[in-house]
Design a protein around this motif. Structure first.
Motif, PDB file in Angstrom:
ATOM      1  N   SER A 142      18.815   4.338   8.723  1.00  0.00           N
ATOM      2  CA  SER A 142      18.081   5.555   8.393  1.00  0.00           C
ATOM      3  C   SER A 142      18.842   6.774   8.888  1.00  0.00           C
ATOM      4  O   SER A 142      19.689   6.672   9.775  1.00  0.00           O
ATOM      5  N   VAL A 143      18.511   7.916   8.297  1.00  0.00           N
ATOM      6  CA  VAL A 143      19.163   9.181   8.646  1.00  0.00           C
ATOM      7  C   VAL A 143      18.112  10.290   8.675  1.00  0.00           C
ATOM      8  O   VAL A 143      17.236  10.347   7.803  1.00  0.00           O
ATOM      9  N   THR A 144      18.192  11.153   9.672  1.00  0.00           N
ATOM     10  CA  THR A 144      17.337  12.340   9.735  1.00  0.00           C
ATOM     11  C   THR A 144      18.162  13.551   9.342  1.00  0.00           C
ATOM     12  O   THR A 144      19.304  13.712   9.793  1.00  0.00           O
ATOM     13  N   ALA A 145      17.587  14.408   8.477  1.00  0.00           N
ATOM     14  CA  ALA A 145      18.317  15.573   7.988  1.00  0.00           C
ATOM     15  C   ALA A 145      17.418  16.801   7.966  1.00  0.00           C
ATOM     16  O   ALA A 145      16.199  16.703   7.802  1.00  0.00           O
ATOM     17  N   LEU A 146      18.057  17.961   8.142  1.00  0.00           N
ATOM     18  CA  LEU A 146      17.381  19.248   7.987  1.00  0.00           C
ATOM     19  C   LEU A 146      17.527  19.661   6.534  1.00  0.00           C
ATOM     20  O   LEU A 146      18.646  19.857   6.040  1.00  0.00           O
ATOM     21  N   MET A 147      16.407  19.788   5.842  1.00  0.00           N
ATOM     22  CA  MET A 147      16.435  20.057   4.412  1.00  0.00           C
ATOM     23  C   MET A 147      16.441  21.564   4.123  1.00  0.00           C
ATOM     24  O   MET A 147      16.124  22.372   4.988  1.00  0.00           O
ATOM     25  N   PRO A 148      16.798  21.932   2.899  1.00  0.00           N
ATOM     26  CA  PRO A 148      16.866  23.361   2.550  1.00  0.00           C
ATOM     27  C   PRO A 148      15.556  24.119   2.771  1.00  0.00           C
ATOM     28  O   PRO A 148      15.585  25.336   2.985  1.00  0.00           O
ATOM     29  N   ASP A 149      14.419  23.417   2.739  1.00  0.00           N
ATOM     30  CA  ASP A 149      13.139  24.104   2.966  1.00  0.00           C
ATOM     31  C   ASP A 149      12.802  24.254   4.447  1.00  0.00           C
ATOM     32  O   ASP A 149      11.725  24.731   4.821  1.00  0.00           O
ATOM     33  N   GLY A 150      13.741  23.839   5.328  1.00  0.00           N
ATOM     34  CA  GLY A 150      13.557  24.009   6.771  1.00  0.00           C
ATOM     35  C   GLY A 150      12.859  22.862   7.461  1.00  0.00           C
ATOM     36  O   GLY A 150      12.668  22.899   8.684  1.00  0.00           O
ATOM     37  N   THR A 151      12.485  21.811   6.734  1.00  0.00           N
ATOM     38  CA  THR A 151      11.805  20.666   7.338  1.00  0.00           C
ATOM     39  C   THR A 151      12.808  19.585   7.705  1.00  0.00           C
ATOM     40  O   THR A 151      13.877  19.461   7.099  1.00  0.00           O
ATOM     41  N   LEU A 152      12.436  18.781   8.714  1.00  0.00           N
ATOM     42  CA  LEU A 152      13.218  17.601   9.060  1.00  0.00           C
ATOM     43  C   LEU A 152      12.677  16.426   8.255  1.00  0.00           C
ATOM     44  O   LEU A 152      11.471  16.181   8.227  1.00  0.00           O
ATOM     45  N   GLN A 153      13.574  15.698   7.603  1.00  0.00           N
ATOM     46  CA  GLN A 153      13.154  14.593   6.746  1.00  0.00           C
ATOM     47  C   GLN A 153      13.908  13.329   7.128  1.00  0.00           C
ATOM     48  O   GLN A 153      15.118  13.372   7.389  1.00  0.00           O
ATOM     49  N   LYS A 157      17.101   3.586   4.170  1.00  0.00           N
ATOM     50  CA  LYS A 157      18.381   3.195   3.582  1.00  0.00           C
ATOM     51  C   LYS A 157      18.434   3.377   2.062  1.00  0.00           C
ATOM     52  O   LYS A 157      19.398   3.909   1.521  1.00  0.00           O
ATOM     53  N   LYS A 158      17.380   2.941   1.352  1.00  0.00           N
ATOM     54  CA  LYS A 158      17.392   3.044  -0.114  1.00  0.00           C
ATOM     55  C   LYS A 158      17.561   4.479  -0.576  1.00  0.00           C
ATOM     56  O   LYS A 158      18.244   4.760  -1.564  1.00  0.00           O
ATOM     57  N   ALA A 159      16.932   5.397   0.137  1.00  0.00           N
ATOM     58  CA  ALA A 159      16.959   6.805  -0.261  1.00  0.00           C
ATOM     59  C   ALA A 159      18.302   7.474   0.013  1.00  0.00           C
ATOM     60  O   ALA A 159      18.540   8.599  -0.432  1.00  0.00           O
TER      61      ALA A 159
END
Length: 292
Positions: A142-153, A157-159
């Motif tokens: 899994s990976v955590t990312a900061l998205m363009p809308d400012g949220t952490l998502q 793995k599939k995604a």
């Protein structure tokens, strides 16, 4: 200048931070020390309508002489690594080599292929890095990312949509914050043996004594990029201060204060020559950015 006690450098060269030791000026450069600071920087740039580029160790990037507009962010200081049973959670700025050492010390196998790969966890995930029969998609759960809308998502793995040197982050605008590696228990002796074997291969085959990006081109289907370049008699060919390595044809090394433009010019020449001789188009593995 300062932004909430975050230092922002203006008209600053990327060259000292890059593995190639080449690269033009960026308008603004910042190195956040926390996710909060990263968010502050991204919001600041957004408010001013500036583009934002986020990098790890700049080990797979060529920046042209004209540099980059807007804000460039280096994640050097986001480098926490936490081991929890058979999992390792590593921040995007952590050196992949350091993560492999932590895996070894805790008797966890699966990252031996990355023992000598320069670069950050974020960069490795971004491009699904790999070597010697292993790659990121085999061990990242899994990976955590900061998205363009400012949220952490959180991305399971599939995604992650991994492919050959590809991930979903090349198209979704997310900034990788951390990755979870799921590994297997093994003896430290066996793990170290495999790591040493891979590093021995690297030392014998790769030009590690010069600045470079590592392998420049992706592996074309049915061929090996290095062999095509070698068979095209391109080893030793130079553009400015950058040369096709005489030791490993798949590498381009900075031997005399080469620039980002030198790298790009040499890449185009190699692509043209190989296509004329063999009808094979070499696609770059390295990213090329910036203005000429």
């Amino acid at each position: 200048m300062q932004l909430e006690n975050i230092e922002i450098l203006e008209n600053h060269s990327l060259a000292p931070y890059a593995y190639t030791q080449a690269g033009g000026l960026v308008d603004y450069l910042a190195i956040p020390k926390s996710i909060h600071e990263l968010k502050v920087l991204v919001n600041w740039a957004k408010e001013l309508g500036m583009p934002v580029q986020v990098f790890g160790r700049l080990s797979n990037l060529i920046v042209r002489n004209g540099g980059l507009r807007g804000l460039s962010i280096l994640l050097h200081d986001l480098r926490d690594v936490v081991v929890d049973q058979n999992k390792i959670v590593a921040s995007a700025g952590a050196d992949l080599i350091w993560v492999t050492e932590q895996a070894f010390e805790h008797g966890l196998s699966g990252l031996e292929w990355g023992a000598g790969i320069p670069g950050s966890v974020g960069g490795a995930v971004f491009m699904n890095a790999g070597a010697y029969g292993g790659q990121v998609d085999m061990v990242v759960s899994s990976v955590t990312a900061l998205m363009p809308d400012g949220t952490l998502q959180n991305f399971e793995k599939k995604a992650l949509e991994f492919g050959y040197r590809k991930s979903v982050f090349q198209s979704n605008g997310g900034i990788i914050i951390s990755a979870t590696f799921e590994l297997q228990p093994d003896s430290c002796t066996a793990i170290r043996t495999r790591m040493d074997k891979n590093n021995f291969k690297r030392a014998n085959k790769q030009p590690l004594n010069y600045p470079s990006n590592g392998s420049v081109f992706k592996r074309p289907e049915g061929y090996f990029a290095g062999k095509l370049i070698m068979d095209s008699k391109l080893q030793g060919v130079r553009r400015g201060g950058v040369e096709v390595s005489k030791k490993h044809a798949g590498f381009m090394v900075n031997i005399a204060h080469g620039t980002g433009n030198d790298y790009e010019d040499l890449i185009h020449y190699v692509q043209k020559t190989v296509y004329e001789k063999f009808g094979v188009h070499l696609e770059t593995e390295v990213r090329i950015m910036g203005e000429r």
